[in-house]
Every structure is written in structure tokens, then in C-alpha cells.
Design a protein around this motif. Structure first.
Motif, PDB file in Angstrom:
ATOM      1  N   ILE A  32       0.601  -1.231   0.030  1.00 57.30           N
ATOM      2  CA  ILE A  32      -0.028  -0.195  -0.087  1.00 57.30           C
ATOM      3  C   ILE A  32       0.940   1.314  -0.011  1.00 57.30           C
ATOM      4  O   ILE A  32       0.391   2.299  -0.462  1.00 57.30           O
ATOM      5  CB  ILE A  32      -1.066   0.043   1.135  1.00 57.30           C
ATOM      6  CG1 ILE A  32      -0.329  -0.176   2.440  1.00 57.30           C
ATOM      7  CG2 ILE A  32      -2.175  -1.055   1.121  1.00 57.30           C
ATOM      8  CD1 ILE A  32      -1.199   0.047   3.831  1.00 57.30           C
ATOM      9  N   ALA A  33       2.146   1.097   0.461  1.00 56.99           N
ATOM     10  CA  ALA A  33       3.142   2.239   0.323  1.00 56.99           C
ATOM     11  C   ALA A  33       3.365   2.760  -1.121  1.00 56.99           C
ATOM     12  O   ALA A  33       3.040   4.042  -1.672  1.00 56.99           O
ATOM     13  CB  ALA A  33       4.370   1.930   0.892  1.00 56.99           C
ATOM     14  N   ASP A  34       3.385   1.821  -2.056  1.00 57.95           N
ATOM     15  CA  ASP A  34       3.244   2.051  -3.590  1.00 57.95           C
ATOM     16  C   ASP A  34       1.855   2.766  -3.935  1.00 57.95           C
ATOM     17  O   ASP A  34       2.026   3.718  -4.883  1.00 57.95           O
ATOM     18  CB  ASP A  34       3.625   0.836  -4.503  1.00 57.95           C
ATOM     19  CG  ASP A  34       5.119   0.267  -4.007  1.00 57.95           C
ATOM     20  OD1 ASP A  34       6.163   0.763  -4.779  1.00 57.95           O
ATOM     21  OD2 ASP A  34       4.974  -0.916  -3.187  1.00 57.95           O
ATOM     22  N   MET A  35       1.019   2.543  -3.543  1.00 56.07           N
ATOM     23  CA  MET A  35      -0.427   2.762  -4.049  1.00 56.07           C
ATOM     24  C   MET A  35      -0.582   4.105  -3.489  1.00 56.07           C
ATOM     25  O   MET A  35      -1.254   5.008  -4.038  1.00 56.07           O
ATOM     26  CB  MET A  35      -1.495   1.730  -3.489  1.00 56.07           C
ATOM     27  CG  MET A  35      -1.301   0.307  -4.102  1.00 56.07           C
ATOM     28  SD  MET A  35      -2.622  -0.835  -3.292  1.00 56.07           S
ATOM     29  CE  MET A  35      -1.701  -2.175  -3.595  1.00 56.07           C
ATOM     30  N   ALA A  36      -0.054   4.437  -2.367  1.00 54.20           N
ATOM     31  CA  ALA A  36      -0.164   5.979  -1.868  1.00 54.20           C
ATOM     32  C   ALA A  36       0.772   6.904  -2.191  1.00 54.20           C
ATOM     33  O   ALA A  36       0.131   7.849  -2.540  1.00 54.20           O
ATOM     34  CB  ALA A  36       0.048   5.853  -0.308  1.00 54.20           C
ATOM     35  N   ILE A  37       1.871   6.523  -2.945  1.00 53.69           N
ATOM     36  CA  ILE A  37       2.925   7.301  -3.468  1.00 53.69           C
ATOM     37  C   ILE A  37       2.542   7.597  -4.951  1.00 53.69           C
ATOM     38  O   ILE A  37       2.844   8.731  -5.483  1.00 53.69           O
ATOM     39  CB  ILE A  37       4.376   6.800  -3.085  1.00 53.69           C
ATOM     40  CG1 ILE A  37       4.709   7.044  -1.606  1.00 53.69           C
ATOM     41  CG2 ILE A  37       5.313   7.882  -3.833  1.00 53.69           C
ATOM     42  CD1 ILE A  37       5.710   6.121  -1.158  1.00 53.69           C
ATOM     43  N   TRP A  38       2.155   6.297  -5.661  1.00 57.62           N
ATOM     44  CA  TRP A  38       2.153   6.563  -7.154  1.00 57.62           C
ATOM     45  C   TRP A  38       1.078   7.658  -7.538  1.00 57.62           C
ATOM     46  O   TRP A  38       1.444   8.350  -8.567  1.00 57.62           O
ATOM     47  CB  TRP A  38       1.938   5.193  -7.932  1.00 57.62           C
ATOM     48  CG  TRP A  38       1.910   5.278  -9.168  1.00 57.62           C
ATOM     49  CD1 TRP A  38       2.870   4.915 -10.054  1.00 57.62           C
ATOM     50  CD2 TRP A  38       1.016   5.503 -10.076  1.00 57.62           C
ATOM     51  NE1 TRP A  38       2.620   4.904 -11.321  1.00 57.62           N
ATOM     52  CE2 TRP A  38       1.208   5.439 -11.441  1.00 57.62           C
ATOM     53  CE3 TRP A  38      -0.491   5.608 -10.128  1.00 57.62           C
ATOM     54  CZ2 TRP A  38       0.617   5.518 -12.546  1.00 57.62           C
ATOM     55  CZ3 TRP A  38      -1.075   5.962 -11.131  1.00 57.62           C
ATOM     56  CH2 TRP A  38      -0.768   6.004 -12.175  1.00 57.62           C
ATOM     57  N   PRO A  39       0.039   7.705  -7.101  1.00 59.86           N
ATOM     58  CA  PRO A  39      -0.997   8.768  -7.703  1.00 59.86           C
ATOM     59  C   PRO A  39      -0.378  10.238  -7.765  1.00 59.86           C
ATOM     60  O   PRO A  39      -0.795  11.073  -8.645  1.00 59.86           O
ATOM     61  CB  PRO A  39      -2.147   8.767  -6.922  1.00 59.86           C
ATOM     62  CG  PRO A  39      -1.817   7.184  -6.318  1.00 59.86           C
ATOM     63  CD  PRO A  39      -0.576   6.961  -6.029  1.00 59.86           C
ATOM     64  N   TRP A  40       0.486  10.548  -6.675  1.00 57.85           N
ATOM     65  CA  TRP A  40       1.132  11.871  -6.628  1.00 57.85           C
ATOM     66  C   TRP A  40       2.229  11.990  -7.598  1.00 57.85           C
ATOM     67  O   TRP A  40       2.644  12.645  -8.574  1.00 57.85           O
ATOM     68  CB  TRP A  40       1.362  12.159  -5.224  1.00 57.85           C
ATOM     69  CG  TRP A  40       0.167  12.557  -4.448  1.00 57.85           C
ATOM     70  CD1 TRP A  40      -0.659  11.943  -3.656  1.00 57.85           C
ATOM     71  CD2 TRP A  40      -0.662  13.741  -4.754  1.00 57.85           C
ATOM     72  NE1 TRP A  40      -1.814  12.746  -3.106  1.00 57.85           N
ATOM     73  CE2 TRP A  40      -1.883  13.813  -3.818  1.00 57.85           C
ATOM     74  CE3 TRP A  40      -0.268  15.162  -5.446  1.00 57.85           C
ATOM     75  CZ2 TRP A  40      -2.486  15.180  -3.638  1.00 57.85           C
ATOM     76  CZ3 TRP A  40      -1.132  16.317  -5.326  1.00 57.85           C
ATOM     77  CH2 TRP A  40      -2.280  16.304  -4.332  1.00 57.85           C
ATOM     78  N   TYR A  41       3.479  10.911  -6.903  1.00 61.77           N
ATOM     79  CA  TYR A  41       4.630  11.362  -7.500  1.00 61.77           C
ATOM     80  C   TYR A  41       5.045  10.474  -8.820  1.00 61.77           C
ATOM     81  O   TYR A  41       5.746  10.976  -9.630  1.00 61.77           O
ATOM     82  CB  TYR A  41       5.794  10.947  -6.325  1.00 61.77           C
ATOM     83  CG  TYR A  41       5.569  11.602  -5.249  1.00 61.77           C
ATOM     84  CD1 TYR A  41       6.416  12.717  -5.020  1.00 61.77           C
ATOM     85  CD2 TYR A  41       4.810  11.334  -4.100  1.00 61.77           C
ATOM     86  CE1 TYR A  41       6.473  13.818  -4.123  1.00 61.77           C
ATOM     87  CE2 TYR A  41       4.615  12.262  -3.112  1.00 61.77           C
ATOM     88  CZ  TYR A  41       5.420  13.540  -2.974  1.00 61.77           C
ATOM     89  OH  TYR A  41       5.366  14.252  -2.061  1.00 61.77           O
ATOM     90  N   GLY A  42       4.246   9.209  -8.884  1.00 63.37           N
ATOM     91  CA  GLY A  42       4.230   8.567  -9.994  1.00 63.37           C
ATOM     92  C   GLY A  42       3.708   9.332 -11.319  1.00 63.37           C
ATOM     93  O   GLY A  42       4.369   9.583 -12.359  1.00 63.37           O
ATOM     94  N   ASN A  43       2.551   9.965 -11.137  1.00 61.07           N
ATOM     95  CA  ASN A  43       1.950  10.821 -12.009  1.00 61.07           C
ATOM     96  C   ASN A  43       2.715  12.013 -12.582  1.00 61.07           C
ATOM     97  O   ASN A  43       2.903  12.429 -13.433  1.00 61.07           O
ATOM     98  CB  ASN A  43       0.515  11.032 -11.649  1.00 61.07           C
ATOM     99  CG  ASN A  43      -0.484  10.156 -12.065  1.00 61.07           C
ATOM    100  OD1 ASN A  43      -0.605   9.445 -12.891  1.00 61.07           O
ATOM    101  ND2 ASN A  43      -1.491   9.958 -11.080  1.00 61.07           N
ATOM    102  N   LEU A  44       3.302  12.452 -11.338  1.00 62.70           N
ATOM    103  CA  LEU A  44       4.227  13.790 -11.841  1.00 62.70           C
ATOM    104  C   LEU A  44       5.147  13.494 -12.462  1.00 62.70           C
ATOM    105  O   LEU A  44       5.537  14.189 -13.680  1.00 62.70           O
ATOM    106  CB  LEU A  44       4.734  14.192 -10.194  1.00 62.70           C
ATOM    107  CG  LEU A  44       5.602  15.486 -10.425  1.00 62.70           C
ATOM    108  CD1 LEU A  44       4.821  16.557 -10.903  1.00 62.70           C
ATOM    109  CD2 LEU A  44       6.273  15.605  -8.970  1.00 62.70           C
ATOM    110  N   VAL A  45       6.058  12.215 -12.432  1.00 66.12           N
ATOM    111  CA  VAL A  45       7.289  12.209 -13.214  1.00 66.12           C
ATOM    112  C   VAL A  45       7.000  11.537 -14.664  1.00 66.12           C
ATOM    113  O   VAL A  45       7.648  11.551 -15.519  1.00 66.12           O
ATOM    114  CB  VAL A  45       8.339  11.071 -12.635  1.00 66.12           C
ATOM    115  CG1 VAL A  45       8.781  11.556 -11.628  1.00 66.12           C
ATOM    116  CG2 VAL A  45       7.523   9.746 -12.406  1.00 66.12           C
TER     117      VAL A  45
END
Length: 244
Positions: A156-169
Motif C-alpha cells: 500500500i506504500a506504492d499505492m499511496a505514493i504513485w498517484p502523486w509522484y508517479g503521475n508527476l514524473v
């Protein structure tokens, strides 16, 4: 991005056969102030999305704050969260709450002043840009020797971080990829593409989305078929691009 964290987890649960994770996703038009309605405040007194009503027990349970919802569902179904007492579980919580504490500087800070503010002001843009780049550097170093944020296990750490930082990069947030030089964070880019290529992520990220291309938005979701219909609208060129 906050709402996508939860729908991505729910879609991941459904993808591995957890039928009890079937859900209804209702859109809350925050631009119209619906988050301040008595019905929504009754679920989340802080008037922020996302919010969850878990009706699986004898009495409905209200859960709010995205991190709390992710933990609730992960513990409920015993998926995407390492076992209690393990170092991996502690690290998962470390990075889950890192995202919870860091993302407001990206969204409410950088995103607001760079993309939404009526008047562009150099100082706050530079201030929050530097903080966002610092956060990307922190994440990049963590991913340098780890497939996923916490190691070799998708959590769930990946799922929490990706929508912000994944979409950003990936260039999907604030049209700021070039300004922030996101290509420099090669480990984050590698991870973002990998997570974004997951079928459940492709499904979860479009739920309650009301802007973008026709194949990228679904105001409400009440069955898997709702998502299927939307994704089927994507042109072949887009599907090939997502697979690359």
C-alpha cells in the motif's frame, strides 16, 4: 490523486480474486462544495475526499483519510501489507506516512502556486519546487536498490505514493515535468512506469475522474463492466504507448 489511492487498492484486491472487495464509487464534485454536505460530513467530518463506508459488518463503519482507508482495507483482507512484527511492515508504514506528510507540499504547495494561482509568484513557486525536487530525490534514493518502495514486495506504500509522484514524473500532473526536470530521477521514473503498467492501476486511476480523454475518466463505478466500457474506448496507439 488521493481518491485514486483507494480505488487502485480495491482494483488490485479484485484482480487477485478478493470478491469481497467489490465496491461502489460515487463522485463528490468538490468544485460545487458537495464535500460540505451533511451526508458527506457525516462520513468525514473534515470534508475531504476520499471517504469510505464499509458495510460488510453488522454496522456500517466510516473510514476517512486515504492512509487510514488503505490500512483498513489491507488489514481487512490481509493483502498488500507485510505481516505484523516484521521490518517490512514498519517500513511500509514509514513510507505510507511519508507520502501522507509530503504530498501536501507537492499538491497544496507547488501545484497550487505553479498551476492554479491567479497570480504567478516567483518565491512560492521556487520554494515549493525545491521541496518537491527534494522529495523526489528522497524517493529516488529509496528506489535505487529496491524494485518497489519497500523492497521486493508491492504494498500500500506504492499505492499511496504513485498517484502523486508517479503521475508527476510521467507528466500527468500540473504539466510540470520539464520545469521540475523529473527525468533526472531515473529510479522514480522506472518505478512509475512499472506501477502504471499494472492492469489494476490502469483501472483504478480512472475511477471518479471527470476530466481528460473519454478513455481516462469514469465519474462513478458500480461494477467492473463500467471500467471495461471506458477503457475499451482507448485508441490502439494509446494502448501500445501504455505497454511500452
Amino acid at each position: 490523486p488521493n481518491g485514486a489511492k483507494v480505488t487502485i487498492l480495491l482494483e488490485e484486491l479484485l484482480a487477485i480474486g478478493v470478491k469481497e472487495a467489490e465496491y461502489d464509487a460515487h463522485v463528490i464534485p468538490i468544485s460545487k462544495g458537495d464535500q460540505f454536505s451533511s451526508g458527506f460530513v457525516g462520513v468525514n467530518p473534515n470534508s475531504k475526499i476520499p471517504a469510505l463506508v464499509d458495510k460488510s459488518g453488522s454496522k456500517p463503519v466510516n473510514v476517512f483519510e486515504s492512509a487510514s482507508i488503505l490500512v483498513h482495507l489491507a488489514e481487512k483482507f490481509d493483502k498488500f501489507l507485510p505481516k505484523p512484527g516484521t521490518p517490512a511492515r514498519i517500513q511500509t508504514f514509514n513510507w505510507l506516512f511519508w507520502a501522507h506528510g509530503s504530498a501536501p507540499f507537492l499538491g497544496g504547495g507547488f501545484g497550487h502556486f505553479y498551476n492554479y494561482a491567479d497570480q504567478k509568484q516567483e518565491y512560492p513557486i521556487n520554494r515549493y519546487a525545491m521541496e518537491t525536487k527534494r522529495q523526489l530525490d528522497v524517493l529516488d534514493k529509496q528506489l535505487a536498490n529496491n524494485t518497489y518502495v519497500v523492497g521486493e514486495e508491492y504494498t500500500i506504500a506504492d499505492m499511496a505514493i504513485w498517484p502523486w509522484y508517479g503521475n508527476l514524473v510521467l507528466g500527468r500532473l500540473y504539466s510540470a515535468a520539464e520545469f521540475l526536470q523529473v527525468h533526472e530521477y531515473t529510479n522514480v521514473v522506472r518505478w512509475a512506469k512499472m506501477i502504471g503498467g499494472r492492469e489494476a492501476v490502469r483501472r483504478g486511476r480512472i475511477v471518479n475522474r471527470t476530466w481528460g480523454e473519454e478513455w481516462e475518466k469514469l465519474a462513478e463505478r458500480h461494477s467492473a463492466a463500467d471500467i471495461d466500457v471506458v477503457l475499451a474506448k482507448a485508441p490502439q496507439s494509446h494502448k501500445r504507448k501504455e505497454m511500452d
